[in-house]
Design a protein around this motif. Sequence first.
Motif, PDB file in Angstrom:
ATOM      1  N   MET A   1       0.812  -1.202   0.000  1.00 41.72           N
ATOM      2  CA  MET A   1       0.000   0.000   0.000  1.00 41.72           C
ATOM      3  C   MET A   1       0.850   1.260   0.000  1.00 41.72           C
ATOM      4  O   MET A   1       0.611   2.132  -0.790  1.00 41.72           O
ATOM      5  CB  MET A   1      -0.908   0.026   1.211  1.00 41.72           C
ATOM      6  CG  MET A   1      -2.029  -0.929   1.157  1.00 41.72           C
ATOM      7  SD  MET A   1      -3.211  -0.687   2.486  1.00 41.72           S
ATOM      8  CE  MET A   1      -2.679   0.743   3.321  1.00 41.72           C
ATOM      9  N   LEU A   2       1.816   1.331   0.887  1.00 43.94           N
ATOM     10  CA  LEU A   2       2.666   2.517   0.950  1.00 43.94           C
ATOM     11  C   LEU A   2       4.115   2.097   0.698  1.00 43.94           C
ATOM     12  O   LEU A   2       4.994   2.352   1.503  1.00 43.94           O
ATOM     13  CB  LEU A   2       2.536   3.203   2.312  1.00 43.94           C
ATOM     14  CG  LEU A   2       1.138   3.686   2.678  1.00 43.94           C
ATOM     15  CD1 LEU A   2       1.104   4.220   4.106  1.00 43.94           C
ATOM     16  CD2 LEU A   2       0.659   4.756   1.705  1.00 43.94           C
ATOM     17  N   THR A   3       4.335   1.443  -0.399  1.00 44.92           N
ATOM     18  CA  THR A   3       5.645   0.921  -0.734  1.00 44.92           C
ATOM     19  C   THR A   3       6.204   1.602  -1.971  1.00 44.92           C
ATOM     20  O   THR A   3       5.447   2.157  -2.775  1.00 44.92           O
ATOM     21  CB  THR A   3       5.566  -0.604  -0.956  1.00 44.92           C
ATOM     22  OG1 THR A   3       6.863  -1.091  -1.285  1.00 44.92           O
ATOM     23  CG2 THR A   3       4.605  -0.963  -2.075  1.00 44.92           C
ATOM     24  N   ASP A   4       7.507   1.549  -2.117  1.00 45.48           N
ATOM     25  CA  ASP A   4       8.164   2.090  -3.305  1.00 45.48           C
ATOM     26  C   ASP A   4       8.277   1.047  -4.418  1.00 45.48           C
ATOM     27  O   ASP A   4       8.796   1.349  -5.484  1.00 45.48           O
ATOM     28  CB  ASP A   4       9.563   2.594  -2.944  1.00 45.48           C
ATOM     29  CG  ASP A   4       9.524   3.801  -2.030  1.00 45.48           C
ATOM     30  OD1 ASP A   4       8.553   4.585  -2.128  1.00 45.48           O
ATOM     31  OD2 ASP A   4      10.451   3.964  -1.223  1.00 45.48           O
ATOM     32  N   PHE A   5       7.823  -0.161  -4.167  1.00 41.40           N
ATOM     33  CA  PHE A   5       7.944  -1.257  -5.118  1.00 41.40           C
ATOM     34  C   PHE A   5       6.606  -1.451  -5.846  1.00 41.40           C
ATOM     35  O   PHE A   5       5.638  -1.932  -5.251  1.00 41.40           O
ATOM     36  CB  PHE A   5       8.361  -2.542  -4.405  1.00 41.40           C
ATOM     37  CG  PHE A   5       9.734  -2.467  -3.801  1.00 41.40           C
ATOM     38  CD1 PHE A   5      10.843  -2.815  -4.547  1.00 41.40           C
ATOM     39  CD2 PHE A   5       9.909  -2.044  -2.487  1.00 41.40           C
ATOM     40  CE1 PHE A   5      12.121  -2.758  -3.995  1.00 41.40           C
ATOM     41  CE2 PHE A   5      11.168  -1.973  -1.924  1.00 41.40           C
ATOM     42  CZ  PHE A   5      12.283  -2.324  -2.680  1.00 41.40           C
TER      43      PHE A   5
ATOM     44  N   ARG B   1       5.570  -3.566  -8.156  1.00 43.48           N
ATOM     45  CA  ARG B   1       5.063  -4.941  -8.179  1.00 43.48           C
ATOM     46  C   ARG B   1       4.414  -5.297  -6.847  1.00 43.48           C
ATOM     47  O   ARG B   1       3.335  -5.901  -6.812  1.00 43.48           O
ATOM     48  CB  ARG B   1       6.209  -5.905  -8.492  1.00 43.48           C
ATOM     49  CG  ARG B   1       5.820  -7.358  -8.380  1.00 43.48           C
ATOM     50  CD  ARG B   1       6.993  -8.220  -8.750  1.00 43.48           C
ATOM     51  NE  ARG B   1       7.017  -9.431  -7.966  1.00 43.48           N
ATOM     52  CZ  ARG B   1       8.007 -10.293  -7.966  1.00 43.48           C
ATOM     53  NH1 ARG B   1       9.069 -10.085  -8.703  1.00 43.48           N
ATOM     54  NH2 ARG B   1       7.955 -11.366  -7.233  1.00 43.48           N
ATOM     55  N   ASP B   2       5.042  -4.930  -5.745  1.00 37.69           N
ATOM     56  CA  ASP B   2       4.469  -5.208  -4.423  1.00 37.69           C
ATOM     57  C   ASP B   2       3.166  -4.431  -4.217  1.00 37.69           C
ATOM     58  O   ASP B   2       2.225  -4.946  -3.606  1.00 37.69           O
ATOM     59  CB  ASP B   2       5.467  -4.854  -3.316  1.00 37.69           C
ATOM     60  CG  ASP B   2       6.720  -5.731  -3.343  1.00 37.69           C
ATOM     61  OD1 ASP B   2       6.728  -6.762  -4.040  1.00 37.69           O
ATOM     62  OD2 ASP B   2       7.697  -5.362  -2.668  1.00 37.69           O
ATOM     63  N   GLN B   3       3.113  -3.218  -4.739  1.00 39.32           N
ATOM     64  CA  GLN B   3       1.891  -2.405  -4.653  1.00 39.32           C
ATOM     65  C   GLN B   3       0.742  -3.113  -5.371  1.00 39.32           C
ATOM     66  O   GLN B   3      -0.358  -3.239  -4.838  1.00 39.32           O
ATOM     67  CB  GLN B   3       2.132  -1.030  -5.282  1.00 39.32           C
ATOM     68  CG  GLN B   3       0.936  -0.097  -5.196  1.00 39.32           C
ATOM     69  CD  GLN B   3       0.723   0.414  -3.793  1.00 39.32           C
ATOM     70  OE1 GLN B   3       1.665   0.700  -3.069  1.00 39.32           O
ATOM     71  NE2 GLN B   3      -0.514   0.511  -3.376  1.00 39.32           N
ATOM     72  N   TYR B   4       1.008  -3.550  -6.586  1.00 44.42           N
ATOM     73  CA  TYR B   4      -0.014  -4.259  -7.358  1.00 44.42           C
ATOM     74  C   TYR B   4      -0.435  -5.548  -6.654  1.00 44.42           C
ATOM     75  O   TYR B   4      -1.621  -5.845  -6.539  1.00 44.42           O
ATOM     76  CB  TYR B   4       0.495  -4.600  -8.759  1.00 44.42           C
ATOM     77  CG  TYR B   4       0.608  -3.436  -9.704  1.00 44.42           C
ATOM     78  CD1 TYR B   4      -0.145  -2.269  -9.546  1.00 44.42           C
ATOM     79  CD2 TYR B   4       1.466  -3.493 -10.798  1.00 44.42           C
ATOM     80  CE1 TYR B   4      -0.038  -1.215 -10.430  1.00 44.42           C
ATOM     81  CE2 TYR B   4       1.575  -2.434 -11.692  1.00 44.42           C
ATOM     82  CZ  TYR B   4       0.815  -1.303 -11.496  1.00 44.42           C
ATOM     83  OH  TYR B   4       0.923  -0.265 -12.380  1.00 44.42           O
ATOM     84  N   PHE B   5       0.563  -6.318  -6.205  1.00 40.23           N
ATOM     85  CA  PHE B   5       0.240  -7.603  -5.584  1.00 40.23           C
ATOM     86  C   PHE B   5      -0.549  -7.417  -4.292  1.00 40.23           C
ATOM     87  O   PHE B   5      -1.546  -8.110  -4.066  1.00 40.23           O
ATOM     88  CB  PHE B   5       1.505  -8.430  -5.302  1.00 40.23           C
ATOM     89  CG  PHE B   5       1.173  -9.777  -4.733  1.00 40.23           C
ATOM     90  CD1 PHE B   5       0.837 -10.820  -5.573  1.00 40.23           C
ATOM     91  CD2 PHE B   5       1.132  -9.985  -3.363  1.00 40.23           C
ATOM     92  CE1 PHE B   5       0.485 -12.065  -5.050  1.00 40.23           C
ATOM     93  CE2 PHE B   5       0.780 -11.221  -2.839  1.00 40.23           C
ATOM     94  CZ  PHE B   5       0.460 -12.265  -3.686  1.00 40.23           C
ATOM     95  N   THR B   6      -0.118  -6.488  -3.446  1.00 39.08           N
ATOM     96  CA  THR B   6      -0.826  -6.260  -2.185  1.00 39.08           C
ATOM     97  C   THR B   6      -2.255  -5.804  -2.445  1.00 39.08           C
ATOM     98  O   THR B   6      -3.195  -6.251  -1.775  1.00 39.08           O
ATOM     99  CB  THR B   6      -0.077  -5.229  -1.316  1.00 39.08           C
ATOM    100  OG1 THR B   6       1.246  -5.732  -1.067  1.00 39.08           O
ATOM    101  CG2 THR B   6      -0.776  -5.004   0.004  1.00 39.08           C
ATOM    102  N   THR B   7      -2.435  -4.946  -3.427  1.00 42.16           N
ATOM    103  CA  THR B   7      -3.783  -4.486  -3.777  1.00 42.16           C
ATOM    104  C   THR B   7      -4.639  -5.663  -4.238  1.00 42.16           C
ATOM    105  O   THR B   7      -5.783  -5.817  -3.795  1.00 42.16           O
ATOM    106  CB  THR B   7      -3.705  -3.400  -4.868  1.00 42.16           C
ATOM    107  OG1 THR B   7      -2.948  -2.298  -4.345  1.00 42.16           O
ATOM    108  CG2 THR B   7      -5.092  -2.922  -5.271  1.00 42.16           C
TER     109      THR B   7
END
Length: 176
Positions: free
Chosen positions: A1-5, A7-13
Amino acid sequence: MLTDFLRDQYFTTAWFGLMAFVWFGWSQEDPPRSWRVWLGAGSVLGIGLAIAFGVATATNWGQPTALAGKYHWFGVLVAAEVVAAGLGCLVLARRGASRWMAWWVALVVAAHFLPLALMLQDVGTAIVGGVQLLALGAVVPRLRAEQVASSRAAGPIMGVTLLLSAAIGAVLAVSG
């Protein structure tokens, strides 16, 4: 959610959307009649976010991730979560307290967001877990007094917090 990555933003969402769908589904075990349409709407919104951002995750899989070099620790954390949830539910079932299973699983899930936030370098995940832990603690007196399935309270708490987090994640991901 509040990441600079990204891919991680998309995956977490995507993952939070999918889990919102799951928790809203579990909420439908024994909801008050007036909640049913809202639980169904939450499920639909959650699965929509899961699909949209699942596709975004797949098409951005080559992007950097905070989990690089930490996948084994991520696996250990998830395994510990599954074991804790399962053992807790086994104990509850043997004690004739199965109505508390949804609350227990929610508590384990919320608690696991704290170390997960460290792995993902994402303070937003820690905030979600903290809010969930506080809300789950707050409903205990009501659950004890009402003698209803804990999914009636735990499901909406988890579903709403995860759906809102996925929505925030979606806005942040799309806005760059």
